[in-house]
Design an enzyme around this catalytic site. Structure first.
Site, PDB file in Angstrom:
ATOM      1  N   TYR A 144      37.331  33.975  36.196  1.00 49.57           N
ATOM      2  CA  TYR A 144      38.663  34.148  34.905  1.00 49.57           C
ATOM      3  C   TYR A 144      39.523  33.788  36.370  1.00 49.57           C
ATOM      4  O   TYR A 144      39.821  35.307  37.153  1.00 49.57           O
ATOM      5  CB  TYR A 144      39.004  34.629  34.267  1.00 49.57           C
ATOM      6  CG  TYR A 144      41.068  33.866  33.223  1.00 49.57           C
ATOM      7  CD1 TYR A 144      40.766  32.782  33.013  1.00 49.57           C
ATOM      8  CD2 TYR A 144      41.664  35.040  33.623  1.00 49.57           C
ATOM      9  CE1 TYR A 144      41.957  31.896  33.295  1.00 49.57           C
ATOM     10  CE2 TYR A 144      43.115  34.395  33.114  1.00 49.57           C
ATOM     11  CZ  TYR A 144      43.008  32.627  33.105  1.00 49.57           C
ATOM     12  OH  TYR A 144      44.555  31.986  32.198  1.00 49.57           O
ATOM     13  N   ASP A 239      38.464  37.428  44.287  1.00 49.35           N
ATOM     14  CA  ASP A 239      40.074  37.705  43.106  1.00 49.35           C
ATOM     15  C   ASP A 239      39.794  39.075  42.113  1.00 49.35           C
ATOM     16  O   ASP A 239      39.036  39.289  41.722  1.00 49.35           O
ATOM     17  CB  ASP A 239      39.813  36.833  41.938  1.00 49.35           C
ATOM     18  CG  ASP A 239      40.906  36.774  41.404  1.00 49.35           C
ATOM     19  OD1 ASP A 239      41.308  37.598  41.260  1.00 49.35           O
ATOM     20  OD2 ASP A 239      40.646  35.116  39.890  1.00 49.35           O
ATOM     21  N   LYS A 267      48.223  42.030  38.555  1.00 54.12           N
ATOM     22  CA  LYS A 267      47.567  42.937  37.496  1.00 54.12           C
ATOM     23  C   LYS A 267      48.886  45.300  38.429  1.00 54.12           C
ATOM     24  O   LYS A 267      49.462  44.389  37.866  1.00 54.12           O
ATOM     25  CB  LYS A 267      46.395  43.329  36.851  1.00 54.12           C
ATOM     26  CG  LYS A 267      46.255  41.804  36.216  1.00 54.12           C
ATOM     27  CD  LYS A 267      45.199  42.131  35.333  1.00 54.12           C
ATOM     28  CE  LYS A 267      45.124  40.964  33.978  1.00 54.12           C
ATOM     29  NZ  LYS A 267      43.919  39.808  35.071  1.00 54.12           N
TER      30      LYS A 267
HETATM   31  C1  LIG Z   1      43.980  38.859  34.554  1.00 58.66           C
HETATM   32  C2  LIG Z   1      43.610  37.813  36.018  1.00 58.66           C
HETATM   33  C3  LIG Z   1      44.389  36.357  36.857  1.00 58.66           C
HETATM   34  C4  LIG Z   1      45.193  36.106  36.069  1.00 58.66           C
HETATM   35  O1  LIG Z   1      46.511  36.473  36.499  1.00 58.66           O
HETATM   36  P1  LIG Z   1      48.018  35.895  35.024  1.00 58.66           P
HETATM   37  O2  LIG Z   1      48.791  37.081  35.914  1.00 58.66           O
HETATM   38  O3  LIG Z   1      47.173  36.277  33.424  1.00 58.66           O
HETATM   39  O4  LIG Z   1      48.182  34.958  35.766  1.00 58.66           O
HETATM   40  C5  LIG Z   1      43.003  35.805  37.573  1.00 58.66           C
HETATM   41  N1  LIG Z   1      41.751  36.199  38.344  1.00 58.66           N
HETATM   42  C6  LIG Z   1      41.456  37.845  37.186  1.00 58.66           C
HETATM   43  C7  LIG Z   1      40.441  37.821  37.797  1.00 58.66           C
HETATM   44  C8  LIG Z   1      42.389  38.614  36.257  1.00 58.66           C
HETATM   45  O5  LIG Z   1      42.126  39.431  36.158  1.00 58.66           O
END
Ligand SMILES: *Cc1c(COP(=O)(O)O)cnc(C)c1O
Length: 425
Positions: A144, A239, A267
């Site tokens: 994701y 990511d 995060k």
């Molecule tokens: C949470 C998450 C996102 C998205 O971040 P948001 O602040 O919810 O837009 C993207 N990549 C990873 C790996 C994530 O865990």
């Protein structure tokens, strides 16, 4: 009734907010039942609107690594709030946090702040495309990267939980530029490079996956992706929205000794405020506006209050390296003890753990990619989830999610958690 007020609030919320929530995973759709409405949090504990308390293993989906309402962070934010909420001008705070990030994260010279992980990832692939002058990107099933159009293709947790891996509303034009590979299968990536010669701008991945449950990369997987990117003039994008500043200060690049060309954050980097960031070398980052032609912007990007929460959190992590030692060893203890309990009860399960991320999957199979995560017994997870919730242990409401351990989870909390697990079986 234990969840009386939460149930009432959820009914009303559903009238005014789609599904009663502002982010789908909060709705308990997958595990069933009514989502619990929280009103406050301190340290390792959440308190809901019915005054039930919970040991928190979600920690706002990762950000609250220090636990909730850490005093230094609260004080710093209060002080900053008195000086004004947002100026729409540069501030010294933005340089301070960018400097700190470049000091501890390998291979990055410059950082651009945004307001979410989604924005960080969508901007990073735009930059990769602008830099390489190529259009396709490779992503992995079950990873994701936020809800931007290009990523909503087999996008893991939220989307998987709702059985809509490919969202309506994403145009086929956009979808065709996102190529799908299998996590931990270097062959699937090689094949895509062969079939799309000179068309691939980059690979984006969660270098330790967390959005199909926790799935670490197998031996040499990341190194081989690096080699493939080098051979094909493509950028490797880590990511680290979930893993950044959670595993170590330097992230997965440092932990696995693999260099990424671009790294995205979110995060933990905002300490609970809406913050994301992407970072890379001068050579790449200089292609961004206003220095370069790749456009990217944000009215509230680098917001002073958000920067204060983030900077204070990162400084605490930097000045107290034992936090990582502690949360990692707490998580290892948890893994070992859960293993002992479930084995003694004759439950079929497997546990994936890396640093302070851990997932328990039910079923016989080891979970190494999205397919094996899907074959896990999610019904059994849902039963387990509710049993734990009723005993005051707040796990993520889906078997496709990772649990996050905070610095406030001590022996007492672990002991209570293990007792609850024993009772659950
Ligand atoms: C949470 C998450 C996102 C998205 O971040 P948001 O602040 O919810 O837009 C993207 N990549 C990873 C790996 C994530 O865990």
């Amino acid at each position: 009734m234990r969840y009386q007020r939460s149930s009432e609030l959820f009914l009303t919320a559903n009238k005014y907010i789609p599904g009663g929530v502002n982010s789908p995973v909060r709705a308990f759709k997958s595990v069933g039942g009514t989502p619990v409405f929280m009103k406050s949090a301190k340290g390792a504990y959440l308190t809901d609107e019915d005054n039930n308390t919970y040991i928190d293993y979600i920690n706002s989906w990762g950000p609250m690594i220090l636990g909730h309402s850490r005093e230094e962070v609260v004080e710093a934010v209060k002080k900053q709030a008195e000086k004004g909420f947002s100026f729409g001008t540069p501030t010294e705070l933005e340089t301070e946090i960018a400097k700190l990030i470049t000091e501890v994260v390998p291979n990055v010279d410059q950082v651009r702040m945004v307001s979410s992980g989604t924005e960080a990832c969508m901007s990073a692939i735009r930059l990769a495309r602008g830099f390489t002058k190529k259009e396709k990107i490779i992503k992995f099933e079950g990873c994701y990267h936020g809800h931007a159009d290009s990523f909503l293709i087999k996008a893991g947790s939220g989307a998987a939980t709702f059985g809509s891996p490919n969202s309506p509303g994403v145009t086929s034009g956009t979808a065709k530029d996102t190529l799908l590979a299998k996590y931990n299968s270097i062959e699937s990536v090689k094949k895509l490079f062969e079939e799309n010669k000179n068309e691939i701008a980059g690979i984006i991945l969660e270098p330790v996956a967390g959005n199909m449950g926790c799935i670490p990369p197998q031996e040499n997987f990341l190194q081989e992706l690096r080699s493939l990117c080098d051979a094909h003039n493509a950028l490797l994008i880590f990511d680290e929205v979930m893993t950044g500043f959670r595993f170590t200060l330097g992230g997965v690049q440092q932990l696995y000794n693999v260099k990424a060309d671009l790294v995205t954050f979110g995060k933990v980097i905002g300490g609970g405020m809406p913050v994301g960031a992407f970072a890379g070398t001068n050579e790449i980052m200089n292609h961004l506006a206003p220095n370069g032609a790749v456009y990217q912007a944000g009215t509230l990007s680098g917001n002073p209050i958000a920067m204060t929460a983030g900077l204070t959190t990162l400084q605490i992590l930097k000045n107290n390296p034992t936090i990582y030692t502690k949360i990692n060893s707490t998580t290892e203890t948890l893994a070992t003890e859960i293993n002992n309990i479930l084995s003694s009860k004759g439950v079929e399960f497997s546990i994936n753990q890396k640093c302070s991320m851990i997932s328990v999957f039910f079923g016989q199979e080891k979970v190494i990619d999205f397919d094996s995560a899907s074959r896990a017994n999610h019904q059994e997870f849902n039963r387990f989830f509710h049993s734990m919730l009723n005993q005051g242990i707040y796990l993520p409401p889906s078997g496709y999610e990772t649990w996050f351990i905070s610095n406030e989870i001590d022996e007492t909390e672990i002991e209570k958690t293990l007792q609850a697990i024993k009772k659950s079986f």
